[in-house]
Design a protein around this motif. Structure first.
Motif, PDB file in Angstrom:
ATOM      1  N   VAL A 329       0.744  -1.160   0.016  1.00  0.00           N
ATOM      2  CA  VAL A 329       0.091   0.162   0.081  1.00  0.00           C
ATOM      3  C   VAL A 329       0.979   1.237   0.049  1.00  0.00           C
ATOM      4  CG1 VAL A 329      -1.738   1.387   1.024  1.00  0.00           C
ATOM      5  CG2 VAL A 329      -1.922  -1.273   1.265  1.00  0.00           C
ATOM      6  N   GLY A 330       0.754   2.031  -1.097  1.00  0.00           N
ATOM      7  CA  GLY A 330       1.559   3.403  -1.423  1.00  0.00           C
ATOM      8  C   GLY A 330       1.376   4.516  -0.329  1.00  0.00           C
ATOM      9  N   GLY A 331       2.084   5.635  -0.749  1.00  0.00           N
ATOM     10  CA  GLY A 331       2.113   6.628   0.165  1.00  0.00           C
ATOM     11  C   GLY A 331       2.853   6.480   1.250  1.00  0.00           C
ATOM     12  N   SER A 332       3.773   5.386   1.426  1.00  0.00           N
ATOM     13  CA  SER A 332       4.405   4.948   2.529  1.00  0.00           C
ATOM     14  C   SER A 332       5.611   4.883   2.649  1.00  0.00           C
ATOM     15  CB  SER A 332       3.592   3.677   3.114  1.00  0.00           C
ATOM     16  OG  SER A 332       3.765   2.643   2.414  1.00  0.00           O
ATOM     17  N   LEU A 333       6.289   4.843   1.486  1.00  0.00           N
ATOM     18  CA  LEU A 333       7.832   4.903   1.349  1.00  0.00           C
ATOM     19  C   LEU A 333       8.441   6.260   1.236  1.00  0.00           C
ATOM     20  CD1 LEU A 333       8.408   1.943  -1.277  1.00  0.00           C
ATOM     21  CD2 LEU A 333       8.734   1.939   1.296  1.00  0.00           C
ATOM     22  N   LEU A 336       4.289  10.648   3.325  1.00  0.00           N
ATOM     23  CA  LEU A 336       3.283  11.249   2.753  1.00  0.00           C
ATOM     24  C   LEU A 336       2.006  10.905   3.722  1.00  0.00           C
ATOM     25  CD1 LEU A 336       3.837  10.169  -0.946  1.00  0.00           C
ATOM     26  CD2 LEU A 336       4.109  12.407  -0.072  1.00  0.00           C
ATOM     27  N   GLY A 337       2.295   9.918   4.742  1.00  0.00           N
ATOM     28  CA  GLY A 337       1.069   9.828   5.555  1.00  0.00           C
ATOM     29  C   GLY A 337       0.474   8.360   5.322  1.00  0.00           C
ATOM     30  N   GLY A 338       0.738   7.843   4.097  1.00  0.00           N
ATOM     31  CA  GLY A 338       0.375   6.552   3.941  1.00  0.00           C
ATOM     32  C   GLY A 338      -1.093   6.324   3.397  1.00  0.00           C
ATOM     33  N   GLN A 339      -1.541   5.476   2.751  1.00  0.00           N
ATOM     34  CA  GLN A 339      -2.958   5.275   2.197  1.00  0.00           C
ATOM     35  C   GLN A 339      -3.826   4.090   2.747  1.00  0.00           C
ATOM     36  OE1 GLN A 339      -2.467   8.424  -0.295  1.00  0.00           O
ATOM     37  NE2 GLN A 339      -4.387   6.993   0.053  1.00  0.00           N
ATOM     38  N   ASN A 340      -4.938   3.802   2.556  1.00  0.00           N
ATOM     39  CA  ASN A 340      -5.772   2.924   3.398  1.00  0.00           C
ATOM     40  C   ASN A 340      -5.345   1.435   3.434  1.00  0.00           C
ATOM     41  OD1 ASN A 340      -7.681   1.653   4.718  1.00  0.00           O
ATOM     42  ND2 ASN A 340      -9.514   2.644   3.844  1.00  0.00           N
ATOM     43  N   PHE A 341      -4.684   0.861   4.206  1.00  0.00           N
ATOM     44  CA  PHE A 341      -4.181  -0.552   4.303  1.00  0.00           C
ATOM     45  C   PHE A 341      -5.492  -1.469   4.921  1.00  0.00           C
ATOM     46  CE2 PHE A 341      -1.782   1.351   7.592  1.00  0.00           C
ATOM     47  CZ  PHE A 341      -2.253   0.806   8.876  1.00  0.00           C
ATOM     48  N   LEU A 342      -6.444  -0.815   5.597  1.00  0.00           N
ATOM     49  CA  LEU A 342      -7.537  -1.777   5.663  1.00  0.00           C
ATOM     50  C   LEU A 342      -8.413  -2.310   4.435  1.00  0.00           C
ATOM     51  CD1 LEU A 342      -9.436   0.310   8.780  1.00  0.00           C
ATOM     52  CD2 LEU A 342      -8.013  -1.796   8.987  1.00  0.00           C
ATOM     53  N   GLU A 343      -8.097  -1.726   3.463  1.00  0.00           N
ATOM     54  CA  GLU A 343      -8.903  -2.360   2.096  1.00  0.00           C
ATOM     55  C   GLU A 343      -8.630  -3.485   1.720  1.00  0.00           C
ATOM     56  OE1 GLU A 343      -8.899   0.884  -0.688  1.00  0.00           O
ATOM     57  OE2 GLU A 343     -10.709   1.942   0.321  1.00  0.00           O
ATOM     58  N   PRO A 344      -7.132  -3.753   1.623  1.00  0.00           N
ATOM     59  CA  PRO A 344      -6.409  -4.959   1.010  1.00  0.00           C
ATOM     60  C   PRO A 344      -6.989  -6.241   2.569  1.00  0.00           C
ATOM     61  CG  PRO A 344      -4.846  -3.519   1.596  1.00  0.00           C
ATOM     62  CD  PRO A 344      -5.917  -2.748   1.542  1.00  0.00           C
ATOM     63  N   LYS A 358       1.344   7.786   8.934  1.00  0.00           N
ATOM     64  CA  LYS A 358       0.649   8.490  10.237  1.00  0.00           C
ATOM     65  C   LYS A 358      -0.923   8.852  10.101  1.00  0.00           C
ATOM     66  CE  LYS A 358       2.175  13.039   8.531  1.00  0.00           C
ATOM     67  NZ  LYS A 358       3.123  14.351   9.089  1.00  0.00           N
ATOM     68  N   ASN A 359      -0.983   9.010   8.629  1.00  0.00           N
ATOM     69  CA  ASN A 359      -2.556   9.616   8.314  1.00  0.00           C
ATOM     70  C   ASN A 359      -3.455   8.292   8.804  1.00  0.00           C
ATOM     71  OD1 ASN A 359      -1.460  11.807   7.236  1.00  0.00           O
ATOM     72  ND2 ASN A 359      -1.901  11.235   5.167  1.00  0.00           N
ATOM     73  N   PHE A 360      -3.012   7.129   8.931  1.00  0.00           N
ATOM     74  CA  PHE A 360      -3.731   6.031   9.541  1.00  0.00           C
ATOM     75  C   PHE A 360      -3.482   5.517  10.899  1.00  0.00           C
ATOM     76  CE2 PHE A 360      -4.269   6.676   4.907  1.00  0.00           C
ATOM     77  CZ  PHE A 360      -5.748   6.014   4.743  1.00  0.00           C
ATOM     78  N   ALA A 361      -2.840   6.306  11.691  1.00  0.00           N
ATOM     79  CA  ALA A 361      -2.535   6.023  12.818  1.00  0.00           C
ATOM     80  C   ALA A 361      -3.917   5.677  13.755  1.00  0.00           C
ATOM     81  CB  ALA A 361      -1.576   7.184  13.899  1.00  0.00           C
ATOM     82  N   TRP A 362      -4.764   6.262  13.381  1.00  0.00           N
ATOM     83  CA  TRP A 362      -6.154   5.908  14.126  1.00  0.00           C
ATOM     84  C   TRP A 362      -6.333   4.372  14.019  1.00  0.00           C
ATOM     85  CZ3 TRP A 362      -9.664   3.456  10.993  1.00  0.00           C
ATOM     86  CH2 TRP A 362      -9.452   3.911   9.412  1.00  0.00           C
TER      87      TRP A 362
END
Length: 428
Positions: A329-333, A336-344, A358-362
């Protein structure tokens, strides 16, 4: 801060908006819904509640809250739902169609969020006259907030997040923002709550479960028979998805792709850019690495082993996860804060993410500690994790079962927000 100074500040703010509107009209993204954004085409119908959902992601959260608004009320409720983007508007239209047809006692009207000119917002709020306004995530619009204050509209900011950087920005003028601030704030973590409390007062802040968990509660893998990509990706293929990769990580991701195809040459790789207008950049990056690729829009029949598919079509990432055996899941290398890895994960795939999420630290650090997602320190470690996942695949049903258990323990955000809105309305 005295009222005279606030009025002077808002007056200057209005002058800036007046000067900016002719320039904004040149922006092709803002042309959609222009008459609603400016109120040149009229105003929406009066409503009991105004919900603001900035874009597509927040619009889905609004949809979850609307579902919960059915139960606390016995009388009919008129709800205005607004958004800033075309994607958000289309999502809200679908939500309105579903809920209006359900005869649940709610009447939903989608609308574009007006430009925040104090004059435009006064006209909007003065006509709609909501009893309560709900802001999802964190949008501090002075014109909107001031108009709500002037007309006695109670304001709830829910599913709130605030970064240290944002806090620093608001601290440049804390009294101004505190004066116009929401009546109640529901933050998604203790850390976010403390930051909100620093600006708006700790007595106004609660902590709530993130509504995004509610949205994921019913998620799960679609059957192979219903998967729209079943004629593109062979069911038994070693299919790997690079989801929502960003242009800032072009070099790292293309290097990762080259390493994967070198070590597992029979893999089918689906590379999904986060923004399709950057497809040309990905073409060049893959070419520079000597990777042969084909555009999804030009692929025919089932992909052969060793194929790299550069996805240039919308709406197929989720079904791709449903057929993948491994996923990055991109946005993470890059930071940039990452993208939604709950989807996969809810599709039955253990996701690999870089260190920047960090955007998905929740989601909670426990998701890494429990092995539901794999965190890689860099591209080399991400490659090792993908290879390990391919070589030691978990049963898709087992991954989904563990993911649902994790999500189940964190549900209830939409219901909590609906209850607070009900409390606001019942105080009248």
């Amino acid at each position: 801060m005295g009222k005279a100074l606030i009025d002077a500040t808002l007056s200057a703010y209005g002058v800036v908006w007046k000067a900016a509107l002719p320039l904004l009209k040149l922006n092709h993204r803002l042309k959609e819904g222009w008459d609603q954004r400016t109120l040149n085409g009229g105003v929406p119908a009066p409503a009991h509640i105004w919900i603001q959902a900035a874009s597509g992601g927040e619009a889905y959260l609004a949809w979850e809250v609307l579902k919960e608004l059915r139960s606390p009320f016995t009388h009919s409720l008129r709800v205005l739902v607004t958004t800033n983007t075309l994607q958000g508007y289309e999502t809200l239209c679908r939500a309105a169609q579903e809920i209006n047809a359900s005869q649940s006692g709610l009447a939903i009207q989608p609308w574009y969020f007006p430009f925040d000119s104090p004059a435009i917002m006064r006209r909007m709020v003065g006509h709609v006259r909501p009893q309560a306004a709900l802001i999802l995530e964190t949008e501090i619009w002075p014109g909107f907030l001031n108009a709500c204050k002037e007309y006695g509209v109670r304001i709830l900011l829910a599913n709130g997040r605030m970064s240290p950087k944002s806090l620093g920005g608001y601290m440049a003028w804390p009294t101004f923002f505190r004066t116009l601030g929401p009546d109640r704030i529901m933050a998604v973590s203790q850390e976010d709550g403390r930051r909100f409390g620093t600006i708006f007062g700790r007595d106004k802040v609660w902590v709530m479960p993130n509504i995004k968990f509610d949205r994921m509660a019913e998620a799960g893998p679609m059957s192979n028979e219903k998967n729209p990509l079943r004629d593109v990706i062979p069911v038994d293929a070693d299919f790997v998805v690079f989801g929502s990769v960003r242009k800032q990580e072009l070099a790292a991701v293309s290097h990762l792709a080259a390493g994967l195809m070198r070590q597992r040459p029979t893999t089918i790789l689906g590379l999904f850019p986060r923004h399709l207008h950057h497809v040309s950049l990905w073409k060049k990056a893959l070419n520079d690495k000597g990777i042969h690729w084909v555009l999804r829009s030009e692929s025919e029949g089932k992909a052969r082993p060793g194929t790299v598919i550069l996805w240039d079509t919308f709406g197929e990432l989720f079904p791709a996860y449903g057929l993948a055996k491994a996923a990055f899941v991109g946005g993470s290398l890059a930071p940039l804060g990452g993208q939604n890895f709950l989807e996969p994960l809810t599709c039955g795939v253990t996701p690999v993410t870089g260190p920047h999420w960090k955007n998905f630290a929740w989601v909670g650090r426990e998701i890494i500690e429990n092995g539901l997602a794999l965190e890689a320190a860099d591209g080399a470690e991400a490659l090792d994790s993908l290879i390990t996942t391919l070589d030691n695949p978990l049963m898709r049903t087992e991954v989904v079962k563990r993911a649902k258990a994790y999500i189940h323990d964190r549900l209830g955000g939409a219901a909590a927000v609906a209850k607070q809105v009900a409390d606001f309305l019942n105080k009248d």
